[in-house]
Design an enzyme around this catalytic site. Structure first.
Site, PDB file in Angstrom:
ATOM      1  N   ARG A  37       0.837  -1.203   0.000  1.00 29.18           N
ATOM      2  CA  ARG A  37       0.000   0.000   0.000  1.00 29.18           C
ATOM      3  C   ARG A  37       0.873   1.254   0.000  1.00 29.18           C
ATOM      4  NH1 ARG A  37      -4.914   0.348  -1.332  1.00 29.18           N
ATOM      5  NH2 ARG A  37      -5.683   1.566   0.420  1.00 29.18           N
ATOM      6  N   ASP A  55      -0.404  -2.348  10.215  1.00 26.82           N
ATOM      7  CA  ASP A  55      -1.819  -2.713  10.125  1.00 26.82           C
ATOM      8  C   ASP A  55      -2.504  -2.396  11.448  1.00 26.82           C
ATOM      9  OD1 ASP A  55      -4.297  -3.925   9.808  1.00 26.82           O
ATOM     10  OD2 ASP A  55      -3.484  -5.668   8.762  1.00 26.82           O
ATOM     11  N   ASN A  81      -7.849   9.218  10.706  1.00 18.44           N
ATOM     12  CA  ASN A  81      -8.730   9.063   9.551  1.00 18.44           C
ATOM     13  C   ASN A  81      -9.089   7.613   9.244  1.00 18.44           C
ATOM     14  OD1 ASN A  81      -9.665   9.832   6.594  1.00 18.44           O
ATOM     15  ND2 ASN A  81      -8.088   8.273   6.365  1.00 18.44           N
ATOM     16  N   TYR A 152     -20.375  -0.615  13.750  1.00 18.11           N
ATOM     17  CA  TYR A 152     -19.806   0.595  13.144  1.00 18.11           C
ATOM     18  C   TYR A 152     -20.295   1.836  13.888  1.00 18.11           C
ATOM     19  CZ  TYR A 152     -18.812   4.265   9.753  1.00 18.11           C
ATOM     20  OH  TYR A 152     -18.365   5.419   9.156  1.00 18.11           O
ATOM     21  N   LYS A 156     -17.998   4.638  16.047  1.00 19.10           N
ATOM     22  CA  LYS A 156     -17.960   6.061  15.734  1.00 19.10           C
ATOM     23  C   LYS A 156     -18.459   6.910  16.908  1.00 19.10           C
ATOM     24  CE  LYS A 156     -15.946   5.686  11.867  1.00 19.10           C
ATOM     25  NZ  LYS A 156     -14.565   6.199  11.748  1.00 19.10           N
ATOM     26  N   THR A 185     -15.799   8.029  -1.886  1.00 16.89           N
ATOM     27  CA  THR A 185     -14.537   7.315  -1.737  1.00 16.89           C
ATOM     28  C   THR A 185     -14.796   5.847  -2.045  1.00 16.89           C
ATOM     29  OG1 THR A 185     -14.971   6.822   0.590  1.00 16.89           O
ATOM     30  CG2 THR A 185     -13.823   8.895   0.102  1.00 16.89           C
TER      31      THR A 185
END
Length: 256
Positions: A37, A55, A81, A152, A156, A185
């Protein structure tokens, strides 16, 4: 000019934020999940202060990321991010944690605790955090049936609460959370309503701007405007319980 570390900066909002900051003349430390990456960063890497590799699923590699950042030198700001969206299963990290929890909650917590304290912290959340209400009793999804959307949302909510906790505990640090919106994205998809430039603007502004409006702490932002987050996120008792549980899960204590 500031030096800013951005997690998950090989694509999406992280890469867009890095490009924006570099174009403004700031210095940026990039992060990639793997060497492959990192190679995909291309010319962006040559413009940066360095690329750290690791990772965020792995606690050991997350500690290694912190070590690499600290070796470069103290940064002025960190933009947390990196994140994952819906995972089909709980999964299991090398330490046995749910993958969503590890990347979206545990990694930002560990990096916050281990990276030399910057002047500013920015955590990417989501408007979906308002669906993460509930007990912290089963933080790591070891008892409940897996629910990817709920996991999720909870993760958050955690980062909004963490941002608020840091604002309270570290008064000399500006710590804020951002909902970038549903952006176009790889994660958000081509049909998302928010363009990538708009999606990255608030977090980069909070990381470096001397605008008086940006020099605040413990706030939740969406497209350069403050919003009210979920009640739990601003509850000191919820914040403290979350921090205590993360310290126990990771063996990493948040400095006073």
């Amino acid at each position: 000019m500031a030096i800013v570390f951005i997690t998950g900066s090989t694509d999406g909002l992280g890469r867009a934020a890095a490009q924006s900051l570099l174009d403004q003349g700031h210095r940026v430390v990039l992060h990639a999940r793997s060497a492959d990456r990192a190679a995909a960063l291309g010319e962006l890497a040559s413009r940066s202060e360095g690329v750290v590799v690791g990772d965020l699923q792995s606690g050991a590699e997350t500690k290694g990321i912190a070590d690499q950042v600290n070796a470069i030198g103290r940064v002025d700001a960190v933009i947390h991010n990196a994140g994952v969206y819906t995972q089909r299963s709980r999964g299991s990290t090398p330490e046995g944690h749910a993958v969503t929890l590890a990347i979206n909650t545990i990694a930002p917590y560990m990096l916050t605790a281990l990276i030399e304290r910057p002047a500013r912290l920015v955590y990417l959340s989501s408007g979906l955090h308002r669906g993460g209400d509930g007990s912290l009793d089963d933080l790591d999804w070891t008892k409940r049936s897996w629910d990817s959307a709920k996991a999720y949302a909870e993760s958050k909510l955690h980062v909004v609460a963490l941002a608020s906790a840091l604002a309270r505990r570290w008064p000399r640090v500006l710590s804020n959370a951002v909902d970038p919106g549903w952006a176009r994205t790889k994660m958000g998809g081509a049909g998302a309503p928010v363009d990538i430039e708009t999606g990255q603007k608030t977090q980069t502004w909070l990381a470096v701007s001397d605008d008086p409006a940006a020099l605040v702490s413990g706030r939740y932002w969406h497209h350069l405007r403050q919003q009210e987050p979920a009640n739990e996120a601003t509850d000191p008792s919820f914040q403290d319980e979350l921090v205590d549980k993360l310290a126990k899960l990771t063996g990493v204590k948040l400095p006073a």
